[in-house]
Design a protein around this motif. Structure first.
Motif, PDB file in Angstrom:
ATOM      1  N   ALA A 290      32.463  48.146  37.711  1.00 53.15           N
ATOM      2  CA  ALA A 290      33.593  48.235  36.785  1.00 53.15           C
ATOM      3  C   ALA A 290      34.874  47.700  37.422  1.00 53.15           C
ATOM      4  O   ALA A 290      35.659  46.990  36.772  1.00 53.15           O
ATOM      5  N   TYR A 291      35.082  48.012  38.689  1.00 61.02           N
ATOM      6  CA  TYR A 291      36.291  47.555  39.397  1.00 61.02           C
ATOM      7  C   TYR A 291      36.353  46.033  39.465  1.00 61.02           C
ATOM      8  O   TYR A 291      37.386  45.417  39.176  1.00 61.02           O
ATOM      9  N   HIS A 292      35.231  45.400  39.812  1.00 57.84           N
ATOM     10  CA  HIS A 292      35.235  43.941  39.949  1.00 57.84           C
ATOM     11  C   HIS A 292      35.249  43.233  38.594  1.00 57.84           C
ATOM     12  O   HIS A 292      35.696  42.080  38.516  1.00 57.84           O
ATOM     13  N   CYS A 293      34.779  43.896  37.556  1.00 53.28           N
ATOM     14  CA  CYS A 293      34.914  43.312  36.215  1.00 53.28           C
ATOM     15  C   CYS A 293      36.369  43.301  35.755  1.00 53.28           C
ATOM     16  O   CYS A 293      36.791  42.418  34.995  1.00 53.28           O
ATOM     17  N   ALA A 296      39.927  40.786  39.998  1.00 58.33           N
ATOM     18  CA  ALA A 296      39.340  39.783  40.881  1.00 58.33           C
ATOM     19  C   ALA A 296      39.536  40.174  42.334  1.00 58.33           C
ATOM     20  O   ALA A 296      40.643  40.521  42.755  1.00 58.33           O
ATOM     21  N   ARG A 297      38.442  40.130  43.090  1.00 58.41           N
ATOM     22  CA  ARG A 297      38.507  40.407  44.518  1.00 58.41           C
ATOM     23  C   ARG A 297      37.319  39.748  45.189  1.00 58.41           C
ATOM     24  O   ARG A 297      36.194  39.875  44.721  1.00 58.41           O
ATOM     25  N   GLY A 298      37.568  39.024  46.266  1.00 58.22           N
ATOM     26  CA  GLY A 298      36.496  38.329  46.957  1.00 58.22           C
ATOM     27  C   GLY A 298      36.222  36.972  46.318  1.00 58.22           C
ATOM     28  O   GLY A 298      36.982  36.472  45.485  1.00 58.22           O
ATOM     29  N   ASN A 299      35.114  36.377  46.692  1.00 55.94           N
ATOM     30  CA  ASN A 299      34.786  35.026  46.247  1.00 55.94           C
ATOM     31  C   ASN A 299      34.148  34.979  44.868  1.00 55.94           C
ATOM     32  O   ASN A 299      34.134  33.930  44.236  1.00 55.94           O
ATOM     33  N   GLU A 300      33.594  36.094  44.400  1.00 53.32           N
ATOM     34  CA  GLU A 300      32.960  36.113  43.083  1.00 53.32           C
ATOM     35  C   GLU A 300      33.999  36.447  42.015  1.00 53.32           C
ATOM     36  O   GLU A 300      34.599  37.517  42.029  1.00 53.32           O
ATOM     37  N   PRO A 301      34.248  35.535  41.058  1.00 51.51           N
ATOM     38  CA  PRO A 301      35.260  35.789  40.015  1.00 51.51           C
ATOM     39  C   PRO A 301      34.848  36.932  39.095  1.00 51.51           C
ATOM     40  O   PRO A 301      33.690  37.363  39.069  1.00 51.51           O
ATOM     41  N   ARG A 302      35.806  37.363  38.301  1.00 49.30           N
ATOM     42  CA  ARG A 302      35.553  38.451  37.351  1.00 49.30           C
ATOM     43  C   ARG A 302      34.437  38.088  36.371  1.00 49.30           C
ATOM     44  O   ARG A 302      33.650  38.934  35.977  1.00 49.30           O
TER      45      ARG A 302
END
Length: 595
Positions: A290-293, A296-302
């Protein structure tokens, strides 16, 4: 040179998950049973040894793998195919570790996450016996790895290989289609990265997909073996098989299913998730997702995380809400096999969540031990064996030899040239394994009533038995078939589900089956039935612990043992043979499942 080799080995073992993959492979191979444990397992073990067409949708990629590895030194065909499946499980862990790294987790976090997943009770069972879902998991892990922003390929190669893997996935199991949100995202990334024109890259992806579907062509040349589901010789027949038309369509789980409330199926799925992830990591993984959705954080986009979340929802709650199998007893296991895919997809957010927790600890730790990749790899292996130990009692219970021993007992006790009309998959495929893969009692004809609508199956029965199965507007009726067999003079038996035949002809218990009395013959007395079954059971092989109440197919078989003796005890009591009735009940109590 030696120092360089050590660095490469250390990198493979600790940074790339080689150590946890090796530990997984060794445990899986050690746990691989040398006997069949359920119906689908018996079917795949047999087809791995003899070839043929599996039940719809055919699973040709998995069958080809089993055929290609049939040289493995197993103690039996069931053992050989179980080892072949365990190898897939070990490779799956390696690829899944790489996928976690590509989505942003460091080596230790990825190792611990895949260790927990690989040691879960359902995963541990599926990947140590011949079962198609192990290869399904490897395909899913590969899609996660290739589709990630930091995946191993870029541009046209990413798109083409993802298309190939998608085709191979559908050649193994149709639920691979549920990976579409993540897979399509990966193809789109490949198209955008490619130096080639976009239409050319899309064509490469489509070409890869078509190439990946070619294992289905093997069904045209598959031998028509004893338990081969059908003979595929036309494109229409291939399409029907692929679409699971015999089961009512690709969205039907069981042709004999019932209406199951969605909340009941979802509750069973949540319980599988919780037990597989020991609850706390599951909560952390969902929070990480849920946080990464949202941020944006790190190399993988939302967008990548959003597509992963959508894939989990589609393959998890949405699919489970359509189940038409009661999640109880054997039905629970049938459902749990489909829970494995979303459980696997959760490995990525769980691993990234572990990574966030590790970063938080590192910031508050003055020591360097917590940063050691060696310590992390060893910790993951220790966790794997510890968590596997929690799953081991149930695994050993469901991997009981009871199913194979019971079917073997029934088969070996039959008179020469007997005919058995059965209904369940366990009975049909299990007997097929004993006859087709192990060569036992080829004189006995096993007829499966659910397959009587198939013209190919009826022709196969006619060739083996000389009995031409007559059909009418109602199809091929079991009662009519029973009358034909009795008229031929061959001994006829039915399983416990042959109620329609038992309603037309006298029957009596004969071990695990029931003998059908021909018209004009007198049924044996209850005393004779008692004496006959005593002789049968004294010759039965029962050299294993009696299963408990939750050993699924082994439990069902011993319930059948007990049911036979309770029926006999009831008949003896009605005949005034009180002492013999007590003996019969003692047999029932001794053979019934108990914890």
């Amino acid at each position: 040179m030696i120092a360089g080799l050590r660095r490469r080995l250390a990198n493979l073992a600790f940074d790339r998950g080689g150590l946890i993959a090796l530990a997984t492979l060794l445990l899986y191979v050690w746990l691989a049973p040398s006997h069949i444990v359920d119906g689908d397992n018996a079917e795949f073990a047999t087809l791995g040894a003899t070839g043929g067409v599996a039940h719809p949708s055919g699973y040709p990629l998995y069958i080809l793998w089993l055929r290609a590895t049939s040289w493995l030194p197993g103690a039996s065909p069931a053992h050989t195919t179980a080892i072949a499946t365990a190898i897939l499980g070990g490779v799956q862990v390696l690829v899944l570790h790489a996928a976690c790294r590509a989505w942003g987790a460091r080596a230790t976090a990825a190792s611990i996450a895949v260790a927990i997943f690989a040691a879960g009770p359902v995963v541990l069972r599926i990947q140590t016996e011949a079962e198609v879902f192990a290869l399904n998991g490897l395909i899913a892990a590969t899609v996660l790895w290739l589709a990630a922003a930091e995946g191993p390929l870029r541009g046209a190669r990413r798109a083409a290989v993802l298309g190939l893997v998608a085709g191979l996935g559908l050649s193994n199991h149709l639920t691979c289609a549920l990976l579409a949100p993540v897979g399509v995202l990966g193809v789109i990334r490949g198209v955008r990265e490619a130096a080639l024109p976009r239409p050319a890259t899309v064509c490469l992806a489509i070409g890869g997909f078509v190439l990946g579907m070619t294992p289905y062509l093997s069904l045209f040349i598959a031998p028509d073996t004893l338990i081969s589901w059908n003979k595929i010789d036309t494109l229409h027949g291939l399409l029907r098989h692929f679409m699971r038309s015999d089961y009512g369509g690709s969205l039907q789980f069981s042709p004999h299913g019932t209406e199951v409330p969605a909340v009941e199926s979802l509750g069973a799925m949540i319980a599988t998730f919780g037990r597989a992830w020991l609850w706390l990591p599951l909560v952390g993984g969902l929070a990480t997702l849920a946080y990464h959705c949202a941020r944006a954080r790190g190399n993988e986009p939302r967008m990548g995380w959003a597509m992963l979340a959508l894939t989990i929802v589609v393959s998890g709650p949405l699919l489970a809400s359509r189940f038409n199998v009661e999640p109880e007893g054997v039905g629970l296991y049938v459902c749990q096999r489909f829970h494995i895919l979303p459980t696997l997809l959760l490995v990525v957010p769980v691993a990234v969540g572990f990574d966030h927790a590790g970063t938080w600890l590192q910031q508050r730790s003055a020591g360097s031990a917590i940063r050691s990749r060696v310590l992390g790899g060893v910790l993951a292996v220790v966790a794997f064996f510890a968590f596997a130990g929690l799953s081991l009692p149930h695994l050993l219970a469901v991997h009981s030899p009871a199913v194979e021993r019971g079917l073997e007992n029934a088969l070996q006790s039959l008179p020469p040239d007997a005919v058995v009309i059965g209904t369940s998959d366990v009975f049909h495929f299990g007997m097929g394994y004993l006859q087709g893969a192990r060569g036992e009692r080829p004189d006995v004809a096993i007829i499966s009533t659910p397959q009587l609508p198939s013209k190919v199956y009826r022709e196969r029965i006619a060739q083996r038995t000389g009995i031409t199965i007559v059909t009418n507007s109602e199809g091929a009726r079991g009662v009519d078939l029973a009358a034909q067999v009795l008229a031929s003079g061959r001994p006829l038996f039915i399983d416990q589900f042959g109620a329609s035949i038992a309603a037309e002809f006298p029957t009596y218990p004969y071990g695990l089956v029931f003998r059908v009395v021909p018209p004009g013959q007198q049924s044996p007395s209850i005393e004779e039935v008692f004496a006959l079954n005593k002789r049968l059971f004294e010759a039965y092989e029962l050299d294993y612990p009696i299963p408990g109440s939750d050993a699924e197919f082994a439990t069902e078989l011993h319930l059948q043992y007990a049911r036979t003796w309770r029926m006999i005890a009831k008949g003896l009591a009605a005949a005034g043979r009180a002492e013999d009735a007590v003996t019969a009940m003692a047999f029932a109590d001794a053979l019934a499942p108990h914890d």
